[in-house]
Design an enzyme around this catalytic site. Structure first.
Site, short mmCIF file in Angstrom:
data_model
loop_
_atom_site.label_atom_id
_atom_site.label_comp_id
_atom_site.label_asym_id
_atom_site.label_seq_id
_atom_site.Cartn_x
_atom_site.Cartn_y
_atom_site.Cartn_z
N PHE A 170 2.08 -0.81 10.16
CA PHE A 170 1.04 -0.98 9.00
C PHE A 170 0.71 0.27 8.18
O PHE A 170 1.17 1.25 8.74
CB PHE A 170 -0.22 -1.88 9.57
CG PHE A 170 -0.03 -3.33 9.44
CD1 PHE A 170 1.25 -3.96 9.28
CD2 PHE A 170 -1.00 -4.28 9.47
CE1 PHE A 170 1.42 -5.27 9.28
CE2 PHE A 170 -0.99 -5.65 9.46
CZ PHE A 170 0.39 -6.03 9.54
N ARG A 177 -7.64 -1.19 12.04
CA ARG A 177 -6.27 -0.49 11.16
C ARG A 177 -6.57 0.50 10.08
O ARG A 177 -7.62 0.72 9.62
CB ARG A 177 -5.20 -1.72 10.67
CG ARG A 177 -6.17 -2.54 9.46
CD ARG A 177 -4.94 -3.69 9.14
NE ARG A 177 -5.59 -4.32 8.08
CZ ARG A 177 -5.99 -5.73 8.38
NH1 ARG A 177 -6.28 -6.12 9.56
NH2 ARG A 177 -6.65 -6.36 7.24
N GLU A 213 -10.57 -2.32 4.44
CA GLU A 213 -9.28 -1.96 4.89
C GLU A 213 -9.25 -0.46 4.24
O GLU A 213 -9.82 -0.21 3.45
CB GLU A 213 -8.09 -2.84 4.13
CG GLU A 213 -8.07 -4.16 4.65
CD GLU A 213 -7.13 -5.04 4.15
OE1 GLU A 213 -6.25 -5.90 4.82
OE2 GLU A 213 -6.71 -5.10 2.88
N ASP A 233 0.82 -1.31 -0.07
CA ASP A 233 -0.10 0.14 -0.01
C ASP A 233 0.92 1.24 0.11
O ASP A 233 1.95 1.54 0.63
CB ASP A 233 -0.83 -0.01 1.28
CG ASP A 233 -1.44 -1.21 1.67
OD1 ASP A 233 -1.53 -2.27 0.78
OD2 ASP A 233 -2.21 -1.33 2.73
N GLN A 280 4.18 0.72 2.28
CA GLN A 280 4.63 -0.58 3.00
C GLN A 280 5.39 -1.19 2.42
O GLN A 280 5.55 -1.48 1.29
CB GLN A 280 2.99 -1.21 2.97
CG GLN A 280 1.90 -1.02 3.79
CD GLN A 280 2.15 -1.02 5.32
OE1 GLN A 280 1.88 -2.36 5.81
NE2 GLN A 280 2.86 -0.02 5.98
#
Ligand code: FRU
Length: 497
Positions: free
Chosen positions: A107, A181, A233, A51, A67
């Site tokens: 994350f 998250r 997400e 990501d 990421q």
């Protein structure tokens, strides 16, 4: 005379060693030239990337964090890689920004400029860039706990070059939900508060804060009719204004799996946000991109008002096969940056994604295409095509007979990569990618072809297909059926040379 010869020889020696040095530098630059290496898309120098994270504009630079796992080219303990750009086209790679610590791996998340110094971590004269992200604690996960994802912050007062973890981390603990998250934070002018959108298993939860440190829960969004094929997400919430001056709020929710082409994809909602909760105006699942390879994308924060654009980038991959694509020593790339716009059609809204204007800088030469058959010398191409109707066919191929086929009829548009080159690394990779036109009357296609990707923008962004492919030789010819007699083709320059 002897002296003259000596001075001349010395000069020659210095000159040739300079030349040598120069040659070394250009060999060094060849690094971004491996097979399938994207030439005008962002990719990390080596190893695994997923990501895009923490996109924020500050002092002439667009920051892109991502990421990153620096020890392997498959997913692992996450860090935040970092790059900056002055024009969103050419990127400078910077050292890793955030490393895992005792709270866990780093994350996905976002970054903001705390210009009013609400956090006290910078000053008004030199505001802190603040990253808000998820700590994923692998020990807690192994122990079978359900609170191993928490939110943390880190700050930088030197344009993102060096970072300090906030000592009081985590700033938001999990209520006992494993999937908790991907905080995306923005400054909400009306309530004079920070708002965080957070993905919590199968809903988006909103939180508020005055200082980016103390967070209070506001509300949840999880309407019955949304897409729930996989975990939710990477949310993003932001306003857009239509050409008629109507402002709506857009909520992005990436889901994996459950996307329209299998695996991961991003759905969006159009509605209203009152500083506390979001409600969707229309009740139908909408997809940001109908191709298989645009995931976890979000928008830049702090883009100057004079610019005014809502700028987007996504991960050009899919969790179904991202970790087995045939590239080395890196894996995966980002989509082209896009500007987002909202159009109203009857009672419905449509999100438009346009390739940013800055990409025109990449054009090297322009050729008018006449007739149905085209040849191209370069493997980096932009095609600007006008269709006669929604009934068209475009085939791009190489001498090995490998091809990508894009077809349209009145109902749908389909991309076929089943004969595109290397396809055997995952069973579903060769599936057809079909998108409903939902009343869109296809008039034009803008196509960007890089070494291992294609992006198709229908009618300047009313429908988008982003897809990756791995031909054994570059495509260098095409057949166009159902297009106007004359079209434009541009060869594009690499951003790495
Ligand atoms: C989305 C995602 C995020 C998570 C990150 C981990 O692709 O699964 O939800 O924060 O990747 O790398």
């Amino acid at each position: 005379m002897k002296n003259v010869v000596l001075i001349f020889s010395l000069f020659l020696f210095l000159f040739t060693s300079c030349q040598e040095k120069h040659r070394e530098t250009s060999l060094e630059e060849l690094k971004f030239n491996e097979p399938f290496r994207p030439q005008f898309h962002f990719s990390p120098p080596s190893q695994w990337m997923n990501d895009p994270n923490g996109m924020v504009y500050w002092d002439g630079e667009y920051h892109l964090f991502y990421q990153y796992y620096p020890d392997s080219n498959v997913w692992g303990p996450m860090h935040w890689g970092h790059a900056v750009s002055r024009n969103l086209v050419h990127w400078e790679h910077l050292p890793i920004a955030l490393y895992p610590d005792e709270n866990g791996w780093i994350f996905s998340g976002s970054a903001v400029m705390d210009v009013e110094n609400t956090s006290g971590l910078g000053s008004k004269e030199n505001p802190a860039m603040i990253a808000v992200f998820t700590f994923h604690n692998p020990t807690g996960e192994k122990e079978g706990r359900d609170d191993f994802q928490t939110q943390g912050i880190a700050y930088s007062t030197d344009k993102g070059r060096t970072w300090s973890m906030y000592e009081g981390n985590p700033v938001l603990k999990s209520p006992g939900i494993k999937d908790f998250r991907d905080p995306k934070v923005f400054w909400h002018k009306d309530s004079q508060r920070w708002i965080m959108s957070l993905a919590v298993k199968d809903k988006i939860s909103f939180y508020t804060s005055a200082n980016l440190i103390d967070w209070t829960y506001l509300s949840d969004f999880n309407p019955e009719w949304a897409a729930y094929g996989g975990v939710w997400e990477c949310p993003d919430l932001f306003p857009l204004t239509t050409a008629d001056g109507e402002t709506k709020w857009i909520l992005f929710v990436s889901i994996n799996p459950g996307g329209p082409q299998g695996g991961s994809a991003t759905q969006y909602f159009v509605g209203d946000f009152d500083g506390k909760s979001f409600s969707s105006t229309t009740q139908a699942t909408k997809w940001l991109d109908w191709g298989a390879d645009n995931y976890a994308g979000v928008t830049w924060s702090n883009v100057p008002d004079q610019d005014g654009r809502r700028l987007f980038i996504g991960w050009m991959g899919n969790w179904n096969y991202g970790q087995v694509v045939p590239t080395s020593p890196w894996r995966s790339a980002m989509t082209l940056p896009r500007s987002l716009h909202l159009s109203k059609k009857g009672d419905d809204y449509l999100l438009i994604s346009r390739p940013i204007e800055e990409l025109k800088k990449l054009r090297a030469s322009n050729a008018e295409i006449k007739g149905e058959e085209i040849q191209f010398e370069s493997e980096l191409i932009e095609l600007d095509l006008r269709t006669k109707s929604s009934d068209f066919r475009m085939e791009l191929s190489n001498a090995l007979g490998e091809k990508l086929i894009l077809t349209g009829n009145n109902q749908t548009i389909t991309l076929d990569r089943s004969q595109s080159g290397i396809i055997d690394f995952e069973k579903g990779f060769s599936s057809l990618q079909t998108a409903p036109l939902n009343g869109i009357n296809v008039q034009s296609l803008t196509v960007y072809l890089d070494r291992s990707s294609i992006e198709v923008f229908v009618n300047n962004g009313e429908l988008v297909l982003t897809s990756i492919q791995f031909p054994n030789e570059p495509y260098n010819r095409g057949i166009l059926e159902g297009f106007e007699a004359s079209n434009q083709m541009y060869t594009l320059k690499s951003i790495w040379r």
